[in-house]
Design a protein around this motif. Structure first.
Motif, PDB file in Angstrom:
ATOM      1  N   TYR A  84       6.555  -9.892 -16.262  1.00  0.00           N
ATOM      2  CA  TYR A  84       6.399 -11.414 -16.265  1.00  0.00           C
ATOM      3  C   TYR A  84       5.329 -12.009 -15.683  1.00  0.00           C
ATOM      4  O   TYR A  84       4.942 -11.456 -14.627  1.00  0.00           O
ATOM      5  CB  TYR A  84       7.678 -11.803 -15.999  1.00  0.00           C
ATOM      6  CG  TYR A  84       8.935 -11.871 -16.666  1.00  0.00           C
ATOM      7  CD1 TYR A  84       9.031 -12.349 -17.981  1.00  0.00           C
ATOM      8  CD2 TYR A  84      10.085 -11.329 -16.055  1.00  0.00           C
ATOM      9  CE1 TYR A  84      10.125 -11.966 -18.793  1.00  0.00           C
ATOM     10  CE2 TYR A  84      11.460 -11.045 -16.983  1.00  0.00           C
ATOM     11  CZ  TYR A  84      11.185 -11.497 -18.171  1.00  0.00           C
ATOM     12  OH  TYR A  84      12.294 -11.187 -19.157  1.00  0.00           O
ATOM     13  N   THR A  85       4.610 -12.745 -16.348  1.00  0.00           N
ATOM     14  CA  THR A  85       3.324 -13.386 -15.825  1.00  0.00           C
ATOM     15  C   THR A  85       3.997 -14.330 -14.262  1.00  0.00           C
ATOM     16  O   THR A  85       4.843 -15.157 -14.822  1.00  0.00           O
ATOM     17  CB  THR A  85       2.647 -14.269 -16.807  1.00  0.00           C
ATOM     18  OG1 THR A  85       2.426 -13.461 -18.050  1.00  0.00           O
ATOM     19  CG2 THR A  85       1.268 -14.773 -16.343  1.00  0.00           C
ATOM     20  N   PRO A  86       3.268 -14.100 -13.407  1.00  0.00           N
ATOM     21  CA  PRO A  86       3.611 -14.823 -12.180  1.00  0.00           C
ATOM     22  C   PRO A  86       3.564 -16.338 -12.362  1.00  0.00           C
ATOM     23  O   PRO A  86       2.453 -16.804 -12.948  1.00  0.00           O
ATOM     24  CB  PRO A  86       2.740 -14.280 -11.055  1.00  0.00           C
ATOM     25  CG  PRO A  86       2.144 -12.690 -11.725  1.00  0.00           C
ATOM     26  CD  PRO A  86       2.107 -13.148 -13.143  1.00  0.00           C
ATOM     27  N   VAL A  87       4.375 -17.095 -11.789  1.00  0.00           N
ATOM     28  CA  VAL A  87       4.141 -18.568 -11.941  1.00  0.00           C
ATOM     29  C   VAL A  87       4.302 -19.221 -10.553  1.00  0.00           C
ATOM     30  O   VAL A  87       4.687 -18.557  -9.739  1.00  0.00           O
ATOM     31  CB  VAL A  87       5.553 -18.937 -12.711  1.00  0.00           C
ATOM     32  CG1 VAL A  87       5.162 -18.766 -14.313  1.00  0.00           C
ATOM     33  CG2 VAL A  87       6.861 -18.637 -12.145  1.00  0.00           C
ATOM     34  N   GLN A  88       4.080 -20.615 -10.393  1.00  0.00           N
ATOM     35  CA  GLN A  88       3.987 -21.183  -9.140  1.00  0.00           C
ATOM     36  C   GLN A  88       5.447 -21.842  -8.888  1.00  0.00           C
ATOM     37  O   GLN A  88       5.487 -22.347  -7.661  1.00  0.00           O
ATOM     38  CB  GLN A  88       2.694 -22.294  -8.951  1.00  0.00           C
ATOM     39  CG  GLN A  88       1.553 -21.556  -9.295  1.00  0.00           C
ATOM     40  CD  GLN A  88       0.880 -20.576  -8.169  1.00  0.00           C
ATOM     41  OE1 GLN A  88       1.609 -20.833  -6.906  1.00  0.00           O
ATOM     42  NE2 GLN A  88       0.404 -19.633  -8.438  1.00  0.00           N
TER      43      GLN A  88
END
Length: 485
Positions: A84-88
């Motif tokens: 999964y694409t890292p998020v903030q």
């Protein structure tokens, strides 16, 4: 001038000297399967997933972290090549809304079930880098090609003995060196050199045994050396099963070659080669030594007739294409060797694709070769080389075409699944048909030059396939004769 074959008959065509030589050749043949087939045991596919760290420090269990960072397949297992694409966002938002966007692994992979490093895990030969394994095997095969082109002529120049010694040193040194490779590029380069030295050594050893063993025993000698190769394949399965650290495995499989340093003193040169190079005195001494070991004596008058041929123009590989009969045989044999290698290595290098235990499969592959090779001793004498070669290529081609359970040639299978099977089968079938256009070499001595023996129209004797035609005053008579050309 006496023919070398006549001298060899006086020495003994398969006495104690030749048997000792065959034994010396069997030892490196036993060791070489490691270099050809060894890599497949250190690149076996293992469970892996992307290495992620962007949720560390949030007091999550490993299972919770994997569920939030690695997508899953329909069967519930973790995806091996995406994350999964890292998020903030904070953890509460991630748990509430979930994650949808994915991307390729950015920081490498995790191999949770691997206890010892393998070539695959250390250099990450997975996902987008998975093809590097097949590419490295192709580069190793390119080394075989280069080795044949380089070391074949070198063997003719310096002799089989020194050629074998040099190639053993190269194979051992660069084989062990590959166990210390700092990266995959260096590993591939070292493997290329090992492949080149293996090809040269195979050519030199086959030439040396063929030049010392008489025609009736030539097939027996070659089959024995090939059986030692099959035993080496069986031993390889045990070595791979015992050592799982790929660097120690590489060193353990290569270092035994250094034990053969004593070949410097015991490996003989080719007396036939010495004669062609004008070193008649050395050839006579070597022939007398061989005869003594065989407990035989060469008649002095026969030995004194041994002399080099008149100085001829130096030849090259291009000479094989200047004469029609040589050009035809050369082109056919090029295709036959191509077909043999493609089918044999195409299957042998993918023993892990049979769905069985890879170690047991390798053991069976080696064991099957022993009776098949031993049967050649009788089949070659009964049917001849041409028919046997044609029959086995045709059979192999038919099997590859009609049996669907054929190992895949990895890179081509991604283009279309039918390509590997069709390629193996068609190549072998064409090779089998072409074999019928080759001359039979059963029970025939090696020819010392590239000339075809020609005869005049009157008072000439022409020997063809065991028949002797005598032409005198227009009369032609035929009689059987045991002929060794």
């Amino acid at each position: 001038m006496v023919e070398f074959g006549d001298i060899l008959k006086a020495v003994g065509e398969f006495g104690r000297f030749q048997k000792w030589l065959v034994l010396l050749i069997c030892i490196p043949n036993f060791l070489t399967p490691f270099h050809i087939f060894g890599q497949q045991f250190i690149v076996m596919d293992v469970f892996h997933y992307c290495k992620t760290s962007w949720l560390h420090g949030l007091n999550l269990t490993q299972e919770q972290e994997l569920n939030l960072t690695i997508p899953k397949k329909p069967d519930g297992s973790l995806e091996e090549c995406t994350m999964y694409t890292p998020v903030q966002e904070d953890l509460e938002s991630i748990l509430k809304y979930g994650l949808n966007a994915t991307e390729k692994c950015q920081s490498g992979w995790v191999y949770p079930e691997v206890l010892k490093p393998s070539l695959l895990t250390e250099f990450n030969l997975v996902c987008d880098r998975k093809d590097l394994h097949d590419i490295s095997q192709s580069i190793f095969m390119a080394g075989l090609l280069v080795g044949a082109l380089v070391f074949g002529p070198l063997s003719d120049r310096i002799g089989s003995r020194w050629s074998i010694l040099i190639q053993l040193l190269l194979m051992g040194s660069f084989g062990v060196g590959s166990g210390f490779a700092p990266n995959f590029t260096v590993y591939i380069i070292l493997r290329f050199i090992v492949g080149a030295s293996f090809a040269g050594m195979s050519i030199s050893m086959a030439a040396l045994s063929s030049e010392w063993v008489g025609a009736p025993y030539r097939a027996l000698a070659l089959v024995i050396t090939h059986c030692s190769n099959a035993l080496g394949q069986m031993a390889l399965a045990g070595l791979a099963y015992s050592i799982h650290d790929w660097r120690m495995y590489q060193i353990a499989g290569s270092a035994p070659i250094f034990v053969l340093f004593f070949y410097i003193w015991v490996l003989p040169n080719s007396a036939r080669w010495l004669v062609t190079k004008g070193k008649v005195k050395e050839a006579k001494q070597l022939l007398q030594k061989a005869a003594s070991i065989n407990r035989r004596t060469i008649p002095e008058e026969l030995l004194n007739q041994l002399a080099p041929e008149e100085k001829a123009k130096s030849g090259s590989v291009l000479d094989l294409f200047k004469k029609p009969h040589l050009r035809r045989m050369t082109l056919i044999m090029v295709w036959v060797w191509f077909a043999d290698s493609l089918v044999y290595y195409g299957v042998s290098l993918h023993v892990g694709d049979f769905g069985l235990d890879i170690y047991m499969t390798q053991l069976i592959f080696g064991a099957v070769e022993i009776p098949s090779r031993l049967s050649c001793i009788f089949l070659l004498q009964w049917l001849g080389r041409k028919k046997c070669q044609a029959a086995w290529l045709l059979l192999g081609g038919i099997v590859c075409v009609f049996i669907p359970v054929v190992p895949k040639v990895g890179l081509l299978d991604k283009i279309h699944p039918a390509i590997p099977m069709s390629l193996l089968g068609a190549t072998a079938l064409i090779g089998g048909v072409l074999c019928f256009f080759l001359p039979e070499t059963r029970d025939k001595d090696l020819q010392d030059d590239t000339n075809v023996k020609s005869t005049s129209n009157v008072g000439s004797n022409k020997v063809v396939n065991g028949w002797k035609e005598q032409k005198e005053d227009g009369q032609i008579t035929e009689s059987t004769k045991s002929t060794y050309l």
